[in-house]
Design an enzyme around this catalytic site. Structure first.
Site, mmCIF file in Angstrom:
data_model
loop_
_atom_site.group_PDB
_atom_site.id
_atom_site.type_symbol
_atom_site.label_atom_id
_atom_site.label_comp_id
_atom_site.label_asym_id
_atom_site.label_seq_id
_atom_site.Cartn_x
_atom_site.Cartn_y
_atom_site.Cartn_z
ATOM 1 N N VAL A 60 -32.652 -19.227 -20.407
ATOM 2 C CA VAL A 60 -31.980 -18.858 -19.163
ATOM 3 C C VAL A 60 -32.514 -19.612 -17.949
ATOM 4 O O VAL A 60 -31.873 -19.606 -16.898
ATOM 5 C CB VAL A 60 -32.102 -17.334 -18.952
ATOM 6 C CG1 VAL A 60 -33.494 -16.939 -18.488
ATOM 7 C CG2 VAL A 60 -31.040 -16.808 -17.997
ATOM 8 N N TYR A 61 -33.659 -20.277 -18.053
ATOM 9 C CA TYR A 61 -34.217 -20.964 -16.899
ATOM 10 C C TYR A 61 -33.306 -22.124 -16.483
ATOM 11 O O TYR A 61 -33.108 -23.070 -17.235
ATOM 12 C CB TYR A 61 -35.611 -21.499 -17.195
ATOM 13 C CG TYR A 61 -36.686 -20.445 -17.367
ATOM 14 C CD1 TYR A 61 -36.480 -19.125 -16.986
ATOM 15 C CD2 TYR A 61 -37.918 -20.769 -17.915
ATOM 16 C CE1 TYR A 61 -37.459 -18.164 -17.154
ATOM 17 C CE2 TYR A 61 -38.910 -19.824 -18.080
ATOM 18 C CZ TYR A 61 -38.680 -18.512 -17.700
ATOM 19 O OH TYR A 61 -39.660 -17.570 -17.872
ATOM 20 N N SER A 62 -32.776 -22.014 -15.270
ATOM 21 C CA SER A 62 -31.895 -23.039 -14.717
ATOM 22 C C SER A 62 -30.788 -23.409 -15.699
ATOM 23 O O SER A 62 -30.467 -24.580 -15.890
ATOM 24 C CB SER A 62 -32.693 -24.280 -14.307
ATOM 25 O OG SER A 62 -33.617 -23.962 -13.289
ATOM 26 N N ASP A 63 -30.226 -22.359 -16.335
ATOM 27 C CA ASP A 63 -29.083 -22.535 -17.230
ATOM 28 C C ASP A 63 -29.365 -23.564 -18.330
ATOM 29 O O ASP A 63 -28.517 -24.384 -18.673
ATOM 30 C CB ASP A 63 -27.857 -22.950 -16.417
ATOM 31 C CG ASP A 63 -26.570 -22.889 -17.229
ATOM 32 O OD1 ASP A 63 -26.484 -22.045 -18.147
ATOM 33 O OD2 ASP A 63 -25.657 -23.695 -16.957
ATOM 34 N N GLY A 64 -30.574 -23.504 -18.868
ATOM 35 C CA GLY A 64 -30.917 -24.385 -19.980
ATOM 36 C C GLY A 64 -31.508 -25.717 -19.583
ATOM 37 O O GLY A 64 -32.044 -26.441 -20.432
#
Length: 326
Positions: A60-64
């Site tokens: 989920v960090y920065s949408d992958g």
């Protein structure tokens, strides 16, 4: 750099874990304070050259995009077999049904997506980012077991939850002969010590490695209480963590400043040394958006706090409402 075993496993990790939520495309996901790949690469190179071998990210960090940046850095700066890559699953990655959570469908989809972004055949540590109240524990644990048996993860870990929830999951896995959690990534620092009550004793009793997130309380322990940064001004989740205990927390921050001044070192080194002194802690997860952040983290490994210093750092603490599980 020092190296230790993660909990009771044979897995060797660096005593510091580099948290990679800082590295990601600011235009993707919910973390507009992240730094892009061009600015991230020198910091990742610095970490590799300092002997850090343990890197933590999440789908989920920065949408992958964090996973993508970490994967490319590993391929350029190191050998895959020399690095311990940890990532996580639970957060929402797409709208609609099965786009989040710990169902079998979600886990099986997300491990493959993470491996693709990381550019690797396996992760060393696959962690559930939070407890899923809507999925049976048995379903989650069997799916994680199958991920390990398929060779897509070497070990599994968990993150912030109540100790009773973690104890239940450990029991269910043992009862069914499924892969056991080896680590707990929880919220622990001088401003939030609630994990000392139940989670740390549970992990000690069960041989679980502890890899705390935000050991510097998102930077609050490294600067004056009223000083802000671009991250603190835009970090919506971080803003929810310290609202109710500001008066006591301010005194803790002042104690860190006092001990640091007495030693003539930056405050970050003192705050991190306190976490490192916890016998249950395998490796705190440190973030770094500047070279000095990594330098301070490495220097903290050499600081041994006295009993008097620890007492001064801990004196002003008051009980906090449980946070960090959402």
């Amino acid at each position: 750099m020092e190296y230790v075993r993660l909990g009771m496993t044979g897995l060797e990790i660096s005593r510091l874990c580099l948290g990679c939520m800082t590295y990601g495309d600011p235009a993707r996901g919910n973390h507009e304070w992240t730094i892009d790949e061009h600015r991230s690469r020198p910091l990742l190179r610095q970490a590799f050259e300092a002997g850090i071998t343990f890197f933590d990210t999440a789908n989920v960090y920065s949408d992958g995009s964090s996973e993508e940046i970490v994967g490319r850095a590993v391929r350029e700066f190191s050998r895959r077999e020399d690095v311990v890559i940890a990532t996580k699953v639970h957060g929402r990655m797409r709208p609609g049904p099965n786009g989040a959570g710990l169902s079998r469908k979600a886990i099986m989809h997300e491990i493959d997506a993470s491996l693709t972004r990381l550019g690797t055949d396996y992760v060393d540590l696959y962690q559930i980012h939070r407890f899923d109240h809507d999925t049976p524990i048995e379903e989650t644990l069997e799916a994680l077991h199958d991920v390990v048996k398929a060779g897509k993860a070497r070990y599994i870990g968990a993150s912030s939850m109540y100790a009773w929830q973690f104890a239940t999951m450990l029991h269910v896995a043992e009862a069914n002969g499924w892969t056991r959690f080896v680590s707990m990534q929880n919220y622990l620092n001088l401003l939030y010590r609630e994990e000392e009550r139940e989670m740390l004793p549970l992990c000690a009793a069960e041989g679980i490695g502890v890899i705390p997130w935000s050991p510097l309380a998102r930077g609050r322990l490294t600067r004056d209480w009223d000083e802000s940064t671009p991250r603190s001004e835009t970090d919506k989740f971080g803003q929810t963590l310290y609202r109710r205990t500001a008066e006591a927390d301010r005194k803790v921050v002042e104690a860190v400043a006092s001990v640091a001044a007495g030693r003539g070192v930056p405050r970050a080194q003192i705050a991190l040394a306190w976490v490192l002194a916890k016998p249950e802690v395998s490796a705190p997860i440190v973030g770094a958006s500047k070279a000095a952040h990594l330098e301070d983290a490495i220097a903290a490994l050499d600081i041994v706090l006295s009993d008097a210093e620890i007492a001064e750092l801990e004196a002003a603490y008051v009980p906090h409402a449980v946070v960090g599980f959402a």
